[in-house]
Design an enzyme around this catalytic site. Structure first.
Site, PDB file in Angstrom:
ATOM      1  CD  GLU A 125     -13.078  23.060 -18.717  1.00  0.00           C
ATOM      2  OE1 GLU A 125     -12.846  23.079 -17.576  1.00  0.00           O
ATOM      3  OE2 GLU A 125     -12.312  22.206 -19.243  1.00  0.00           O
TER       4      GLU A 125
HETATM    5  C1  HEC Z   1     -16.861  21.106 -20.293  1.00  0.00           C
HETATM    6  C2  HEC Z   1     -16.055  19.828 -19.601  1.00  0.00           C
HETATM    7  C3  HEC Z   1     -15.605  20.074 -18.015  1.00  0.00           C
HETATM    8  C4  HEC Z   1     -16.288  20.521 -16.989  1.00  0.00           C
HETATM    9  C5  HEC Z   1     -17.600  20.989 -16.702  1.00  0.00           C
HETATM   10  C6  HEC Z   1     -15.240  20.308 -15.750  1.00  0.00           C
HETATM   11  N1  HEC Z   1     -14.178  19.663 -16.441  1.00  0.00           N
HETATM   12 FE1  HEC Z   1     -12.735  18.926 -15.303  1.00  0.00          FE
HETATM   13  N2  HEC Z   1     -11.540  18.668 -16.892  1.00  0.00           N
HETATM   14  C7  HEC Z   1     -12.064  18.973 -18.083  1.00  0.00           C
HETATM   15  C8  HEC Z   1     -10.930  18.820 -18.957  1.00  0.00           C
HETATM   16  C9  HEC Z   1     -10.854  18.829 -20.589  1.00  0.00           C
HETATM   17  C10 HEC Z   1      -9.776  18.732 -18.163  1.00  0.00           C
HETATM   18  C11 HEC Z   1      -8.276  18.536 -18.851  1.00  0.00           C
HETATM   19  C12 HEC Z   1      -7.875  20.130 -19.109  1.00  0.00           C
HETATM   20  C13 HEC Z   1      -6.584  20.281 -19.136  1.00  0.00           C
HETATM   21  O1  HEC Z   1      -5.593  19.304 -18.886  1.00  0.00           O
HETATM   22  O2  HEC Z   1      -5.900  21.271 -19.415  1.00  0.00           O
HETATM   23  C14 HEC Z   1     -10.052  18.523 -16.758  1.00  0.00           C
HETATM   24  C15 HEC Z   1      -9.551  18.206 -15.789  1.00  0.00           C
HETATM   25  C16 HEC Z   1     -10.114  18.166 -14.519  1.00  0.00           C
HETATM   26  C17 HEC Z   1      -9.321  17.596 -13.485  1.00  0.00           C
HETATM   27  C18 HEC Z   1      -7.566  17.089 -13.525  1.00  0.00           C
HETATM   28  C19 HEC Z   1      -7.736  15.300 -13.660  1.00  0.00           C
HETATM   29  C20 HEC Z   1      -6.305  15.119 -13.922  1.00  0.00           C
HETATM   30  O3  HEC Z   1      -6.157  13.887 -13.985  1.00  0.00           O
HETATM   31  O4  HEC Z   1      -5.677  15.751 -14.359  1.00  0.00           O
HETATM   32  C21 HEC Z   1      -9.924  17.380 -12.245  1.00  0.00           C
HETATM   33  C22 HEC Z   1      -9.774  16.855 -10.933  1.00  0.00           C
HETATM   34  C23 HEC Z   1     -11.370  18.145 -12.853  1.00  0.00           C
HETATM   35  N3  HEC Z   1     -11.172  18.377 -13.871  1.00  0.00           N
HETATM   36  C24 HEC Z   1     -12.409  18.135 -11.806  1.00  0.00           C
HETATM   37  C25 HEC Z   1     -13.500  19.173 -12.125  1.00  0.00           C
HETATM   38  C26 HEC Z   1     -14.490  19.753 -11.408  1.00  0.00           C
HETATM   39  C27 HEC Z   1     -14.256  19.555  -9.787  1.00  0.00           C
HETATM   40  C28 HEC Z   1     -15.300  20.375 -12.029  1.00  0.00           C
HETATM   41  C29 HEC Z   1     -16.292  21.275 -11.773  1.00  0.00           C
HETATM   42  C30 HEC Z   1     -15.877  22.367 -10.526  1.00  0.00           C
HETATM   43  C31 HEC Z   1     -14.984  19.995 -13.500  1.00  0.00           C
HETATM   44  N4  HEC Z   1     -13.922  19.429 -13.461  1.00  0.00           N
HETATM   45  C32 HEC Z   1     -15.839  20.828 -14.671  1.00  0.00           C
HETATM   46  C33 HEC Z   1     -13.552  19.031 -18.376  1.00  0.00           C
HETATM   47  C34 HEC Z   1     -14.325  19.426 -17.658  1.00  0.00           C
END
Ligand code: HEC
Ligand code: HEC
Length: 338
Positions: A140
């Site tokens: 990420e």
């Molecule tokens: C490269 C793409 C990417 C980036 C950059 C990213 N995310 Fe995510 N995010 C994901 C993915 C894929 C998941 C699901 C991962 C898992 O469940 O293991 C996720 C899950 C989440 C969730 C959980 C939501 C749920 O319904 O379970 C939240 C809240 C979230 N991210 C917030 C953030 C925040 C705040 C940042 C920055 C600090 C961020 N993400 C950066 C791809 C990204």
């Protein structure tokens, strides 16, 4: 005479709507409250209370790509607030075009505050904890804790904002950064016409949408998609039949095979669907859910009724002005494209 008839038609249809409201509440569905105090009670974290200054700083950090190793990827890259709070991709794409190694789809951040646990397998308890993950995850944002602290500490405007919010002795580290981003995310709630309906406006949903809501309840979708989030807790997956794309990616839920039930709010804006993004359209997702989770072969009519209801969950987004980020200084770590 005509007036009386019209009047009774109005009363009857309002009574019907009230019945549907009751049915929905009995099935465990709940609205985003109208009342500001009640809403704050739902979304606030007493250990890290929401304030305007934190929301504003959290928003900047959410949009700041310099927190990533490459200087190119922000939270908004994968959770695009202009576009449903996700990225529209099957599987997330992060540092140097790395596709998520488990083929996991990015969930929306809108209304994620209503999830009792975060991530597809529910491994994180709340938003403040969750936000530390993606900054450090190699596929990420690929940053180290030190990188995040160095970036933020290198810009006087950020340092001043942290001091004025948390006190002059604040330790600016990834924990504080994640806490602040978490506060911003807590405000990303999107009340919809469905909420207006459950909050007492009988006319907020059309007859067809009310019918769809009833079908959604009657076939059993509310067994898992309930509460204010219309999802948000861990539950079984592959309950009756196996998901037809179960083998795309290696995700199998938590240690007990449970999967976090996704919110259905704004579902029209968050295709493709399921943890590996293999289902491309909403009708196909509804049909597959019926088969996998309920052992039901939903008819085209039922699918289309449910789809009609789900469209009423498109919410009113909070007004978000594009934040202007502080300029980098000589001390700001340079983008690293390795
Ligand atoms: C490269 C793409 C990417 C980036 C950059 C990213 N995310 Fe995510 N995010 C994901 C993915 C894929 C998941 C699901 C991962 C898992 O469940 O293991 C996720 C899950 C989440 C969730 C959980 C939501 C749920 O319904 O379970 C939240 C809240 C979230 N991210 C917030 C953030 C925040 C705040 C940042 C920055 C600090 C961020 N993400 C950066 C791809 C990204
Ligand atoms: C036994 C619990 C359960 C029942 C019943 C259930 N769901 Fe689900 N639903 C889930 C889980 C868990 C997921 C996530 C599955 C995955 O992707 O691994 C999900 C995913 C979805 C998705 C995709 C969401 C997204 O963001 O990718 C939709 C749409 C959906 N469900 C609609 C429905 C509808 C409509 C019904 C009724 C026909 C229903 N569900 C019944 C638990 C349930």
């Amino acid at each position: 005479m005509k007036k009386i008839i019209l009047f009774s038609v109005a009363v009857v249809s309002s009574l019907m709507a009230n019945n549907v409201t009751k049915e929905a509440k009995d099935a465990g569905l709940a609205p985003i409250p109208n009342d500001k105090k009640a809403l704050m009670k739902l979304i606030d974290n007493p250990k890290n209370p929401i304030t305007d200054a934190k929301v504003e700083l959290g928003k900047k950090l959410y949009f700041d790509p310099r927190l990533s190793k490459s200087g190119f990827i922000s939270c908004n890259s994968c959770h695009n607030l202009s576009e449903g709070g996700d990225d529209g991709l099957e599987a997330a794409v992060g540092h140097m075009w790395t596709v998520n190694p488990h083929h996991l789809n990015s969930p929306t951040v809108y209304n994620s505050v209503f999830n009792s646990i975060q991530f597809w397998d529910g491994r994180s308890p709340h938003l403040e904890d969750q936000a530390q993950g993606p900054m450090q995850a190699a596929p990420e944002m690929a940053a180290t804790k030190q990188h995040v602290a160095d970036v933020v500490s290198s810009m006087p405007e950020y340092v001043e904002a942290f001091k004025s919010i948390y006190g002059k002795d604040v330790k600016i580290d990834i924990v504080k950064v994640a806490d602040t981003i978490g506060v911003f995310e807590r405000t990303l709630v999107t009340p919809s016409r469905f909420d207006d309906f459950l909050n007492g406006n009988d006319k907020a949903l059309t007859k067809a949408e009310q019918k769809g809501l009833q079908t959604f309840i009657q076939v059993g979708c509310t067994g898992c998609h309930t509460g204010v989030g219309i999802g948000g807790d861990l539950n079984g997956f592959n309950v009756v039949n196996t998901y037809k794309y179960n083998d795309v990616g290696d995700f199998k839920g938590d240690a007990n095979g449970l999967v976090r039930v996704p919110t259905l709010r704004n579902i029209t804006q968050t295709a493709p669907y399921f943890h590996n993004g293999m289902i491309k359209t909403l009708p196909a997702a509804i049909k597959e859910m019926g088969r996998v989770q309920l052992g039901a072969d939903l008819t085209d009519t039922q699918v289309s009724e449910i789809e009609t209801f789900l469209k009423s969950l498109d919410g009113r987004k909070p007004a978000i002005s594009l934040p202007m980020l502080p300029a980098s200084t000589a001390a700001t770590p340079l983008p690293d494209l390795k």
